[in-house]
Structure formats: C-alpha cells, structure tokens
Design a protein around this motif. Structure first.
Motif, PDB file in Angstrom:
ATOM      1  N   HIS A 154      -5.664   5.236   5.848  1.00  0.00           N
ATOM      2  CA  HIS A 154      -6.464   4.286   6.638  1.00  0.00           C
ATOM      3  C   HIS A 154      -7.298   3.435   5.690  1.00  0.00           C
ATOM      4  CE1 HIS A 154      -5.248   5.911  10.458  1.00  0.00           C
ATOM      5  NE2 HIS A 154      -5.581   7.133  10.083  1.00  0.00           N
ATOM      6  N   GLU A 156      -7.402  -0.890   3.864  1.00  0.00           N
ATOM      7  CA  GLU A 156      -7.041  -2.279   4.159  1.00  0.00           C
ATOM      8  C   GLU A 156      -5.522  -2.394   4.268  1.00  0.00           C
ATOM      9  OE1 GLU A 156      -8.925  -4.985   4.792  1.00  0.00           O
ATOM     10  OE2 GLU A 156     -10.690  -3.656   4.773  1.00  0.00           O
ATOM     11  N   VAL A 157      -5.072  -3.121   5.279  1.00  0.00           N
ATOM     12  CA  VAL A 157      -3.640  -3.139   5.588  1.00  0.00           C
ATOM     13  C   VAL A 157      -2.791  -3.534   4.380  1.00  0.00           C
ATOM     14  CG1 VAL A 157      -1.857  -4.217   7.013  1.00  0.00           C
ATOM     15  CG2 VAL A 157      -4.011  -3.512   8.049  1.00  0.00           C
ATOM     16  N   GLU A 158      -3.156  -4.571   3.688  1.00  0.00           N
ATOM     17  CA  GLU A 158      -2.337  -5.023   2.563  1.00  0.00           C
ATOM     18  C   GLU A 158      -2.286  -3.978   1.455  1.00  0.00           C
ATOM     19  OE1 GLU A 158       0.273  -6.895   0.333  1.00  0.00           O
ATOM     20  OE2 GLU A 158      -0.266  -7.571   2.348  1.00  0.00           O
ATOM     21  N   THR A 160      -1.849  -0.916   1.819  1.00  0.00           N
ATOM     22  CA  THR A 160      -0.896   0.154   2.149  1.00  0.00           C
ATOM     23  C   THR A 160       0.475  -0.093   1.527  1.00  0.00           C
ATOM     24  OG1 THR A 160      -0.194  -0.937   4.211  1.00  0.00           O
ATOM     25  CG2 THR A 160      -2.026   0.626   4.363  1.00  0.00           C
ATOM     26  N   ARG A 161       0.717  -1.301   1.081  1.00  0.00           N
ATOM     27  CA  ARG A 161       2.060  -1.680   0.619  1.00  0.00           C
ATOM     28  C   ARG A 161       2.588  -0.738  -0.464  1.00  0.00           C
ATOM     29  NH1 ARG A 161       4.934  -6.246   1.208  1.00  0.00           N
ATOM     30  NH2 ARG A 161       3.126  -7.378   2.037  1.00  0.00           N
ATOM     31  N   GLY A 189       5.143   2.929   9.261  1.00  0.00           N
ATOM     32  CA  GLY A 189       4.556   1.748   9.873  1.00  0.00           C
ATOM     33  C   GLY A 189       4.194   1.998  11.327  1.00  0.00           C
ATOM     34  N   GLU A 192      -0.833  -1.211  13.276  1.00  0.00           N
ATOM     35  CA  GLU A 192      -1.623  -2.081  12.411  1.00  0.00           C
ATOM     36  C   GLU A 192      -0.895  -2.492  11.131  1.00  0.00           C
ATOM     37  OE1 GLU A 192      -2.382   2.173  11.533  1.00  0.00           O
ATOM     38  OE2 GLU A 192      -2.399   0.957  13.350  1.00  0.00           O
ATOM     39  N   ASP A 193       0.120  -1.735  10.722  1.00  0.00           N
ATOM     40  CA  ASP A 193       0.704  -2.011   9.403  1.00  0.00           C
ATOM     41  C   ASP A 193       2.230  -2.108   9.406  1.00  0.00           C
ATOM     42  OD1 ASP A 193       1.440   0.647   9.720  1.00  0.00           O
ATOM     43  OD2 ASP A 193      -0.017   1.424   8.284  1.00  0.00           O
ATOM     44  N   TYR A 194       2.832  -2.182  10.590  1.00  0.00           N
ATOM     45  CA  TYR A 194       4.295  -2.108  10.643  1.00  0.00           C
ATOM     46  C   TYR A 194       4.978  -3.299   9.955  1.00  0.00           C
ATOM     47  CZ  TYR A 194       4.604  -5.435  14.573  1.00  0.00           C
ATOM     48  OH  TYR A 194       4.539  -6.556  15.371  1.00  0.00           O
ATOM     49  N   ILE A 196       4.118  -4.849   7.186  1.00  0.00           N
ATOM     50  CA  ILE A 196       4.226  -4.570   5.752  1.00  0.00           C
ATOM     51  C   ILE A 196       5.248  -3.464   5.510  1.00  0.00           C
ATOM     52  CG2 ILE A 196       2.984  -3.675   3.738  1.00  0.00           C
ATOM     53  CD1 ILE A 196       0.525  -5.166   4.755  1.00  0.00           C
TER      54      ILE A 196
END
Length: 213
Positions: A154, A156-158, A160-161, A189, A192-194, A196
């Motif tokens: 959990h 920042e979304v970017e 998670t890459r 994913g 919120e992050d699918y 990426i």
C-alpha cells in the motif's frame, strides 16, 4: 452496493486480453448475477463460508476462483467447486490440496502466492524460498501450477511498478526451470493499481470496489 454497469464494461474493455476476476467479498449472489449480465464471467471469493453460500444460490454460467487466505482444513469444502485457487502460500496447504485432489480424483489448478515485497503483514512465499514449494509440488501429481499471485504494498500507485515487474521476472524464471507446468498466469493488480499491473504483464486482475457504486 450496486453494480456500476458502465464501469464494468469499461474495465472489461480496458484490460483485454487479460481476465477480470470480480472480487465478490462484499456483495451477494444478486450482484454476482448482475456482474455476469455485464459480461463478467470470473468471480473471486475470499472466505470459504461466503463462497459456499453464493455457490449454492448462483444460477449463472460463470467461473469461481478462490482468492483469499485459505486454511488447510477448509480445502475440502472448495476443492471440487473452484476453477483456480490463487492463494496457495504454504507447504502445508500444498500437501492438503494434493490430498483432497486424490480423494476427488481431480487435477487442481493453482497459483502460488508470493510476498514479493517481503512484507511482514502479508502472506505468501518469500521469492527466495519458492523453489522449496516447487520441489514439493513436483511430488504432487494432481497439482498444476498455472502461475503466480501477488498483492502490491500500500504505497503510491506508480511505486508499485517494481513489484509487479519482479513478479513477472520470477514467473519467467520458474517457467524456464519447471517447463512441465504452464506458468502462464500472473494474478496481480486491484482497483487502484490494475493499470500498472497490466503494463507489467498481469493476465488476471482482481477488482472489487471499482465495479460498484
């Protein structure tokens, strides 16, 4: 919660050719059937008891996956009812799946859950120890490993890459080292992050909240 029909259709279109597994943890069988009417054909449940209740009432043609933490003493209740178990995360669970598969004379498709970020709060195999799991699975003729499952931290979304990328790289390594198994699915994913996750190779996304309003 109501199904957001437009969101479902948009997501189904956006993720092609990946599969959408609708996370049904907070909805009943009525919403599951509404999701199917929108084109969703894969449903993922987190809890065994809730799954059994929905499974008995469900009248559609979709496919059920189990995506939550699975206790070994509950395997027998779902073994012949789900198409894919995403959350195989202990050696004990592998042994129990094989035991129940033998009883039912079934070949069971699974994903190995990996704790790619090595978070203490998350379950899953440490990527450094996953070969121990694979050596055990090689002694379990009723288990077919379709791929890996993971949950990103959990953050920042970017950010998670990197974890999605590392999971894909691990899958590629396992596929090379264990060619007798498919290793063609990456379940990673969520709402919120699918996007990426898809960019980094996800073939299955597990989405709940974004499907509803």
């Amino acid at each position: 919660m109501r199904v957001n029909k437009q969101n479902v259709k948009n997501i189904l279109e956006d993720i092609k050719p990946a599969k959408l597994v609708a996370a049904t943890k907070y909805v009943d069988v009525t919403q599951v059937e509404e999701l199917e009417k929108c084109g969703c054909l894969y449903f993922g449940e987190n809890r065994v008891q809730a799954f059994l209740e929905k499974y008995e009432k469900y009248q559609g043609k979709g496919h059920w996956h189990f995506i939550g933490t699975l206790q070994s003493n509950k395997v027998k209740y779902i073994i012949d009812k789900v198409e894919l178990i995403h959350s195989i995360n202990t050696l004990k669970l592998i042994q129990e799946v094989e035991k129940q598969a033998v009883k039912h004379n079934l070949n069971i498709h699974i994903l190995l859950e990996v704790n790619i970020a090595k978070e203490e709060s998350k379950q899953g195999f440490d990527p450094d120890n996953i070969y121990e799991a694979m050596r055990l699975i090689e002694t379990c003729p009723h288990i077919i490993v379709d791929g890996l499952m993971m949950m990103a931290p959990h953050i920042e979304v970017e950010d998670t890459r990197i974890y999605f990328k590392q999971t894909r790289e691990l899958l590629e390594k396992l596929k090379k080292d264990f060619p007798q198994y498919p290793f063609n699915e990456l379940s990673m994913g969520m709402s919120e992050d699918y996007k990426i996750a898809l960019q980094e190779g996800a073939t299955i996304v597990r989405i709940g909240r974004a499907l509803f309003q």
